[in-house]
Design a protein around this motif. Structure first.
Motif, PDB file in Angstrom:
ATOM      1  N   ASN A  84      -8.126   5.925  11.518  1.00  0.00           N
ATOM      2  CA  ASN A  84      -9.363   5.681  10.803  1.00  0.00           C
ATOM      3  C   ASN A  84      -9.111   5.624   9.301  1.00  0.00           C
ATOM      4  O   ASN A  84      -9.548   4.705   8.595  1.00  0.00           O
ATOM      5  CB  ASN A  84     -10.361   6.787  11.152  1.00  0.00           C
ATOM      6  CG  ASN A  84     -11.789   6.406  10.825  1.00  0.00           C
ATOM      7  OD1 ASN A  84     -12.126   5.239  10.748  1.00  0.00           O
ATOM      8  ND2 ASN A  84     -12.622   7.401  10.634  1.00  0.00           N
ATOM      9  N   ARG A  85      -8.389   6.607   8.802  1.00  0.00           N
ATOM     10  CA  ARG A  85      -8.099   6.661   7.367  1.00  0.00           C
ATOM     11  C   ARG A  85      -7.111   5.567   6.964  1.00  0.00           C
ATOM     12  O   ARG A  85      -7.166   5.068   5.834  1.00  0.00           O
ATOM     13  CB  ARG A  85      -7.562   8.041   7.006  1.00  0.00           C
ATOM     14  CG  ARG A  85      -8.610   9.148   7.172  1.00  0.00           C
ATOM     15  CD  ARG A  85      -8.014  10.520   6.912  1.00  0.00           C
ATOM     16  NE  ARG A  85      -7.624  10.644   5.523  1.00  0.00           N
ATOM     17  CZ  ARG A  85      -8.386  11.183   4.567  1.00  0.00           C
ATOM     18  NH1 ARG A  85      -9.602  11.618   4.862  1.00  0.00           N
ATOM     19  NH2 ARG A  85      -7.960  11.269   3.325  1.00  0.00           N
ATOM     20  N   LEU A  86      -6.210   5.197   7.881  1.00  0.00           N
ATOM     21  CA  LEU A  86      -5.277   4.105   7.590  1.00  0.00           C
ATOM     22  C   LEU A  86      -6.034   2.807   7.337  1.00  0.00           C
ATOM     23  O   LEU A  86      -5.762   2.079   6.371  1.00  0.00           O
ATOM     24  CB  LEU A  86      -4.307   3.927   8.748  1.00  0.00           C
ATOM     25  CG  LEU A  86      -3.302   2.773   8.648  1.00  0.00           C
ATOM     26  CD1 LEU A  86      -2.405   2.956   7.433  1.00  0.00           C
ATOM     27  CD2 LEU A  86      -2.462   2.689   9.915  1.00  0.00           C
ATOM     28  N   GLY A  87      -6.999   2.502   8.210  1.00  0.00           N
ATOM     29  CA  GLY A  87      -7.799   1.299   8.011  1.00  0.00           C
ATOM     30  C   GLY A  87      -8.598   1.344   6.733  1.00  0.00           C
ATOM     31  O   GLY A  87      -8.660   0.361   5.973  1.00  0.00           O
ATOM     32  N   VAL A  88      -9.208   2.494   6.458  1.00  0.00           N
ATOM     33  CA  VAL A  88     -10.007   2.651   5.237  1.00  0.00           C
ATOM     34  C   VAL A  88      -9.139   2.492   3.994  1.00  0.00           C
ATOM     35  O   VAL A  88      -9.500   1.796   3.033  1.00  0.00           O
ATOM     36  CB  VAL A  88     -10.710   4.020   5.241  1.00  0.00           C
ATOM     37  CG1 VAL A  88     -11.260   4.359   3.859  1.00  0.00           C
ATOM     38  CG2 VAL A  88     -11.849   4.026   6.261  1.00  0.00           C
ATOM     39  N   ASN A  89      -7.977   3.128   3.996  1.00  0.00           N
ATOM     40  CA  ASN A  89      -7.122   3.079   2.809  1.00  0.00           C
ATOM     41  C   ASN A  89      -6.512   1.701   2.584  1.00  0.00           C
ATOM     42  O   ASN A  89      -6.336   1.267   1.442  1.00  0.00           O
ATOM     43  CB  ASN A  89      -6.025   4.132   2.926  1.00  0.00           C
ATOM     44  CG  ASN A  89      -6.578   5.536   2.844  1.00  0.00           C
ATOM     45  OD1 ASN A  89      -7.589   5.769   2.195  1.00  0.00           O
ATOM     46  ND2 ASN A  89      -5.934   6.472   3.509  1.00  0.00           N
ATOM     47  N   THR A  90      -6.194   1.004   3.675  1.00  0.00           N
ATOM     48  CA  THR A  90      -5.711  -0.372   3.523  1.00  0.00           C
ATOM     49  C   THR A  90      -6.792  -1.242   2.897  1.00  0.00           C
ATOM     50  O   THR A  90      -6.520  -2.064   1.998  1.00  0.00           O
ATOM     51  CB  THR A  90      -5.303  -0.944   4.892  1.00  0.00           C
ATOM     52  OG1 THR A  90      -4.291  -0.117   5.465  1.00  0.00           O
ATOM     53  CG2 THR A  90      -4.767  -2.365   4.751  1.00  0.00           C
ATOM     54  N   ALA A  91      -8.025  -1.050   3.358  1.00  0.00           N
ATOM     55  CA  ALA A  91      -9.142  -1.802   2.770  1.00  0.00           C
ATOM     56  C   ALA A  91      -9.338  -1.442   1.303  1.00  0.00           C
ATOM     57  O   ALA A  91      -9.687  -2.299   0.484  1.00  0.00           O
ATOM     58  CB  ALA A  91     -10.416  -1.527   3.561  1.00  0.00           C
ATOM     59  N   MET A  92      -9.089  -0.180   0.955  1.00  0.00           N
ATOM     60  CA  MET A  92      -9.224   0.235  -0.442  1.00  0.00           C
ATOM     61  C   MET A  92      -8.186  -0.432  -1.329  1.00  0.00           C
ATOM     62  O   MET A  92      -8.474  -0.794  -2.477  1.00  0.00           O
ATOM     63  CB  MET A  92      -9.118   1.749  -0.557  1.00  0.00           C
ATOM     64  CG  MET A  92     -10.351   2.493  -0.069  1.00  0.00           C
ATOM     65  SD  MET A  92     -10.212   4.287  -0.237  1.00  0.00           S
ATOM     66  CE  MET A  92     -10.179   4.451  -2.028  1.00  0.00           C
ATOM     67  N   ILE A  93      -6.976  -0.607  -0.799  1.00  0.00           N
ATOM     68  CA  ILE A  93      -5.936  -1.295  -1.578  1.00  0.00           C
ATOM     69  C   ILE A  93      -6.383  -2.718  -1.900  1.00  0.00           C
ATOM     70  O   ILE A  93      -6.357  -3.165  -3.051  1.00  0.00           O
ATOM     71  CB  ILE A  93      -4.613  -1.357  -0.797  1.00  0.00           C
ATOM     72  CG1 ILE A  93      -4.042   0.026  -0.620  1.00  0.00           C
ATOM     73  CG2 ILE A  93      -3.607  -2.241  -1.514  1.00  0.00           C
ATOM     74  CD1 ILE A  93      -2.783   0.035   0.226  1.00  0.00           C
TER      75      ILE A  93
END
Length: 401
Positions: free
Chosen positions: A144-153
């Motif tokens: 979940n956090r991986l997807g969110v953080n990739t989107a943040m990049i």
């Protein structure tokens, strides 16, 4: 254990997709809002007032948001809050694009956005545990956090370019549309309704959540620490950071620095997916000091290479804490009280953020921007060290399933 196992469950896929879509737009919003206010007023203090208003309304309504998320179907709470947040951001975008923006209007809409977030945060965090079996919650939190953080990049990098090329209004508009699109994904989440005893008054349910929160020393000790850590980090990076960047490296490269921070979080999620740690909270807490590596260069040597490296390593460390904290709460807190504990967690962790945001500008004017940023780094180190004095923080064990 298959690290992609949570993706087999449709409710988790829809929840994760909604969060990714929201984050793509929201990663642009801090950059867009910061430079919209700076272009309008040229004042770091005014910027602190606008972002501080959002944080203040968020804090005020957090406890009520936790009660609602434990009473009502959590996916419906998220749909409603995402819709309201999207409309508030579109309103801000129209004001900026139409050259009608003012600090009071932007602060008011930021406040509405903060209220919406106060309902979505405890509901979203508690809902993750309902979408997958207990034995793969750590993997679910990491994915979940991986997807969110990739989107943040992607969002932060594109946001810096977009704001520099076309203006702040378009970044706010994309954020508003992303909220509305994510509401559609959240509407598709289907999970069993959690069984619970008939609820009493709101005050009774708040007291019940408080007893659950305060009965575990490791919970409230970490939350008290993050009261100070978040105020220092947000004031230093979100308020003073754009002002330093405007003069030292430029707006486009500031977007790159924020993207590097999130890139470190993405790498951190991959590490957490594979890393088997028995004292998960202890490791996460030590790693949470990582943002010092961005605050210190901002105050001493704001060169792009130093800032990017510091941001990356800081993000990597911060992600270890985030996954450890979410997993620990989901493992040790009863499911029917989890949203209320999350709301007390968020209240304690966020309550000083408005003070950090509003005071960052005046403190920097009084003692200088560099010393203010170094002071923020010192606060982070002292707070992290304080949590390690707690035996429960040092010895709490990860118990999957």
């Amino acid at each position: 254990m298959n690290t992609l196992a949570p993706l087999r469950y449709p409710p988790f896929r829809y929840l994760a997709a909604g969060r990714v879509i929201t984050t793509l737009g929201s990663a642009m919003a801090p950059i867009a809002l910061a430079f919209a206010v700076l272009d309008l007023t040229g004042s770091v203090t005014a910027l602190g007032l606008v972002v501080g208003t959002r944080s203040l309304t968020n804090v005020i309504f957090l406890l009520f948001g936790g009660v609602v998320a434990d009473r009502l179907p959590r996916q419906l709470v998220i749909v409603a809050s995402s819709t309201i947040a999207g409309l508030s951001q579109l309103g801000a975008a129209l004001l900026v694009l139409g050259h009608q923006a003012s600090v009071p209007l932007l602060a008011t809409l930021a406040g509405v956005n903060g209220i919406a977030a106060s309902f979505s945060f405890p509901a979203t965090m508690a809902l993750v545990a309902q979408t997958v079996p207990g034995e793969i919650r750590r993997q679910a939190n990491a994915l979940n956090r991986l997807g969110v953080n990739t989107a943040m990049i992607i969002g932060a990098a594109v946001g810096g370019i977009l704001v520099a090329a076309y203006g702040s209004g378009w970044g706010l508009a994309i954020d508003g549309l992303s909220f509305l699109a994510s509401a559609g994904c959240f509407a598709l989440v289907r999970v069993p309704v959690a069984t619970r005893e008939p609820g009493g008054s709101t005050l009774h349910e708040l007291r019940e959540g408080w007893r659950e929160f305060i009965s575990r020393t490791w919970v409230w000790v970490v939350v008290v620490a993050f009261c100070f850590i978040n105020a220092a980090v947000v004031g230093g990076i979100q308020v003073l950071g754009p002002a330093v960047a405007d003069h030292a490296i430029g707006r486009r490269l500031w977007g790159l620095v924020l993207a590097a921070h999130t890139a470190g979080m993405v790498v951190g999620a991959f590490v957490a997916l594979r890393w088997k740690v028995r004292r998960l909270l202890l490791v996460g807490m030590v790693c949470s000091a990582g943002d010092v590596l961005l605050l210190v260069p901002l105050g001493v040597a704001p060169h792009i290479g130093v800032l990017v490296v510091g941001a990356f390593v800081g993000g990597l460390g911060l992600e270890q804490f985030g996954i450890a904290w979410e997993t620990s709460l989901q493992e040790h807190i009863p499911p029917d009280r989890l949203a209320r504990v999350y709301s007390y967690d968020a209240l304690g962790s966020f309550i000083a953020i408005p003070l950090g945001e509003v005071s960052a500008g005046p403190v920097a004017q009084l003692i200088g921007t560099g010393p203010a940023l170094l002071g923020a780094a010192g606060i982070v180190l002292v707070a992290v060290g304080g949590t390690l004095l707690s035996r429960q923080v040092r010895t709490l064990e990860h118990r999957p399933g």
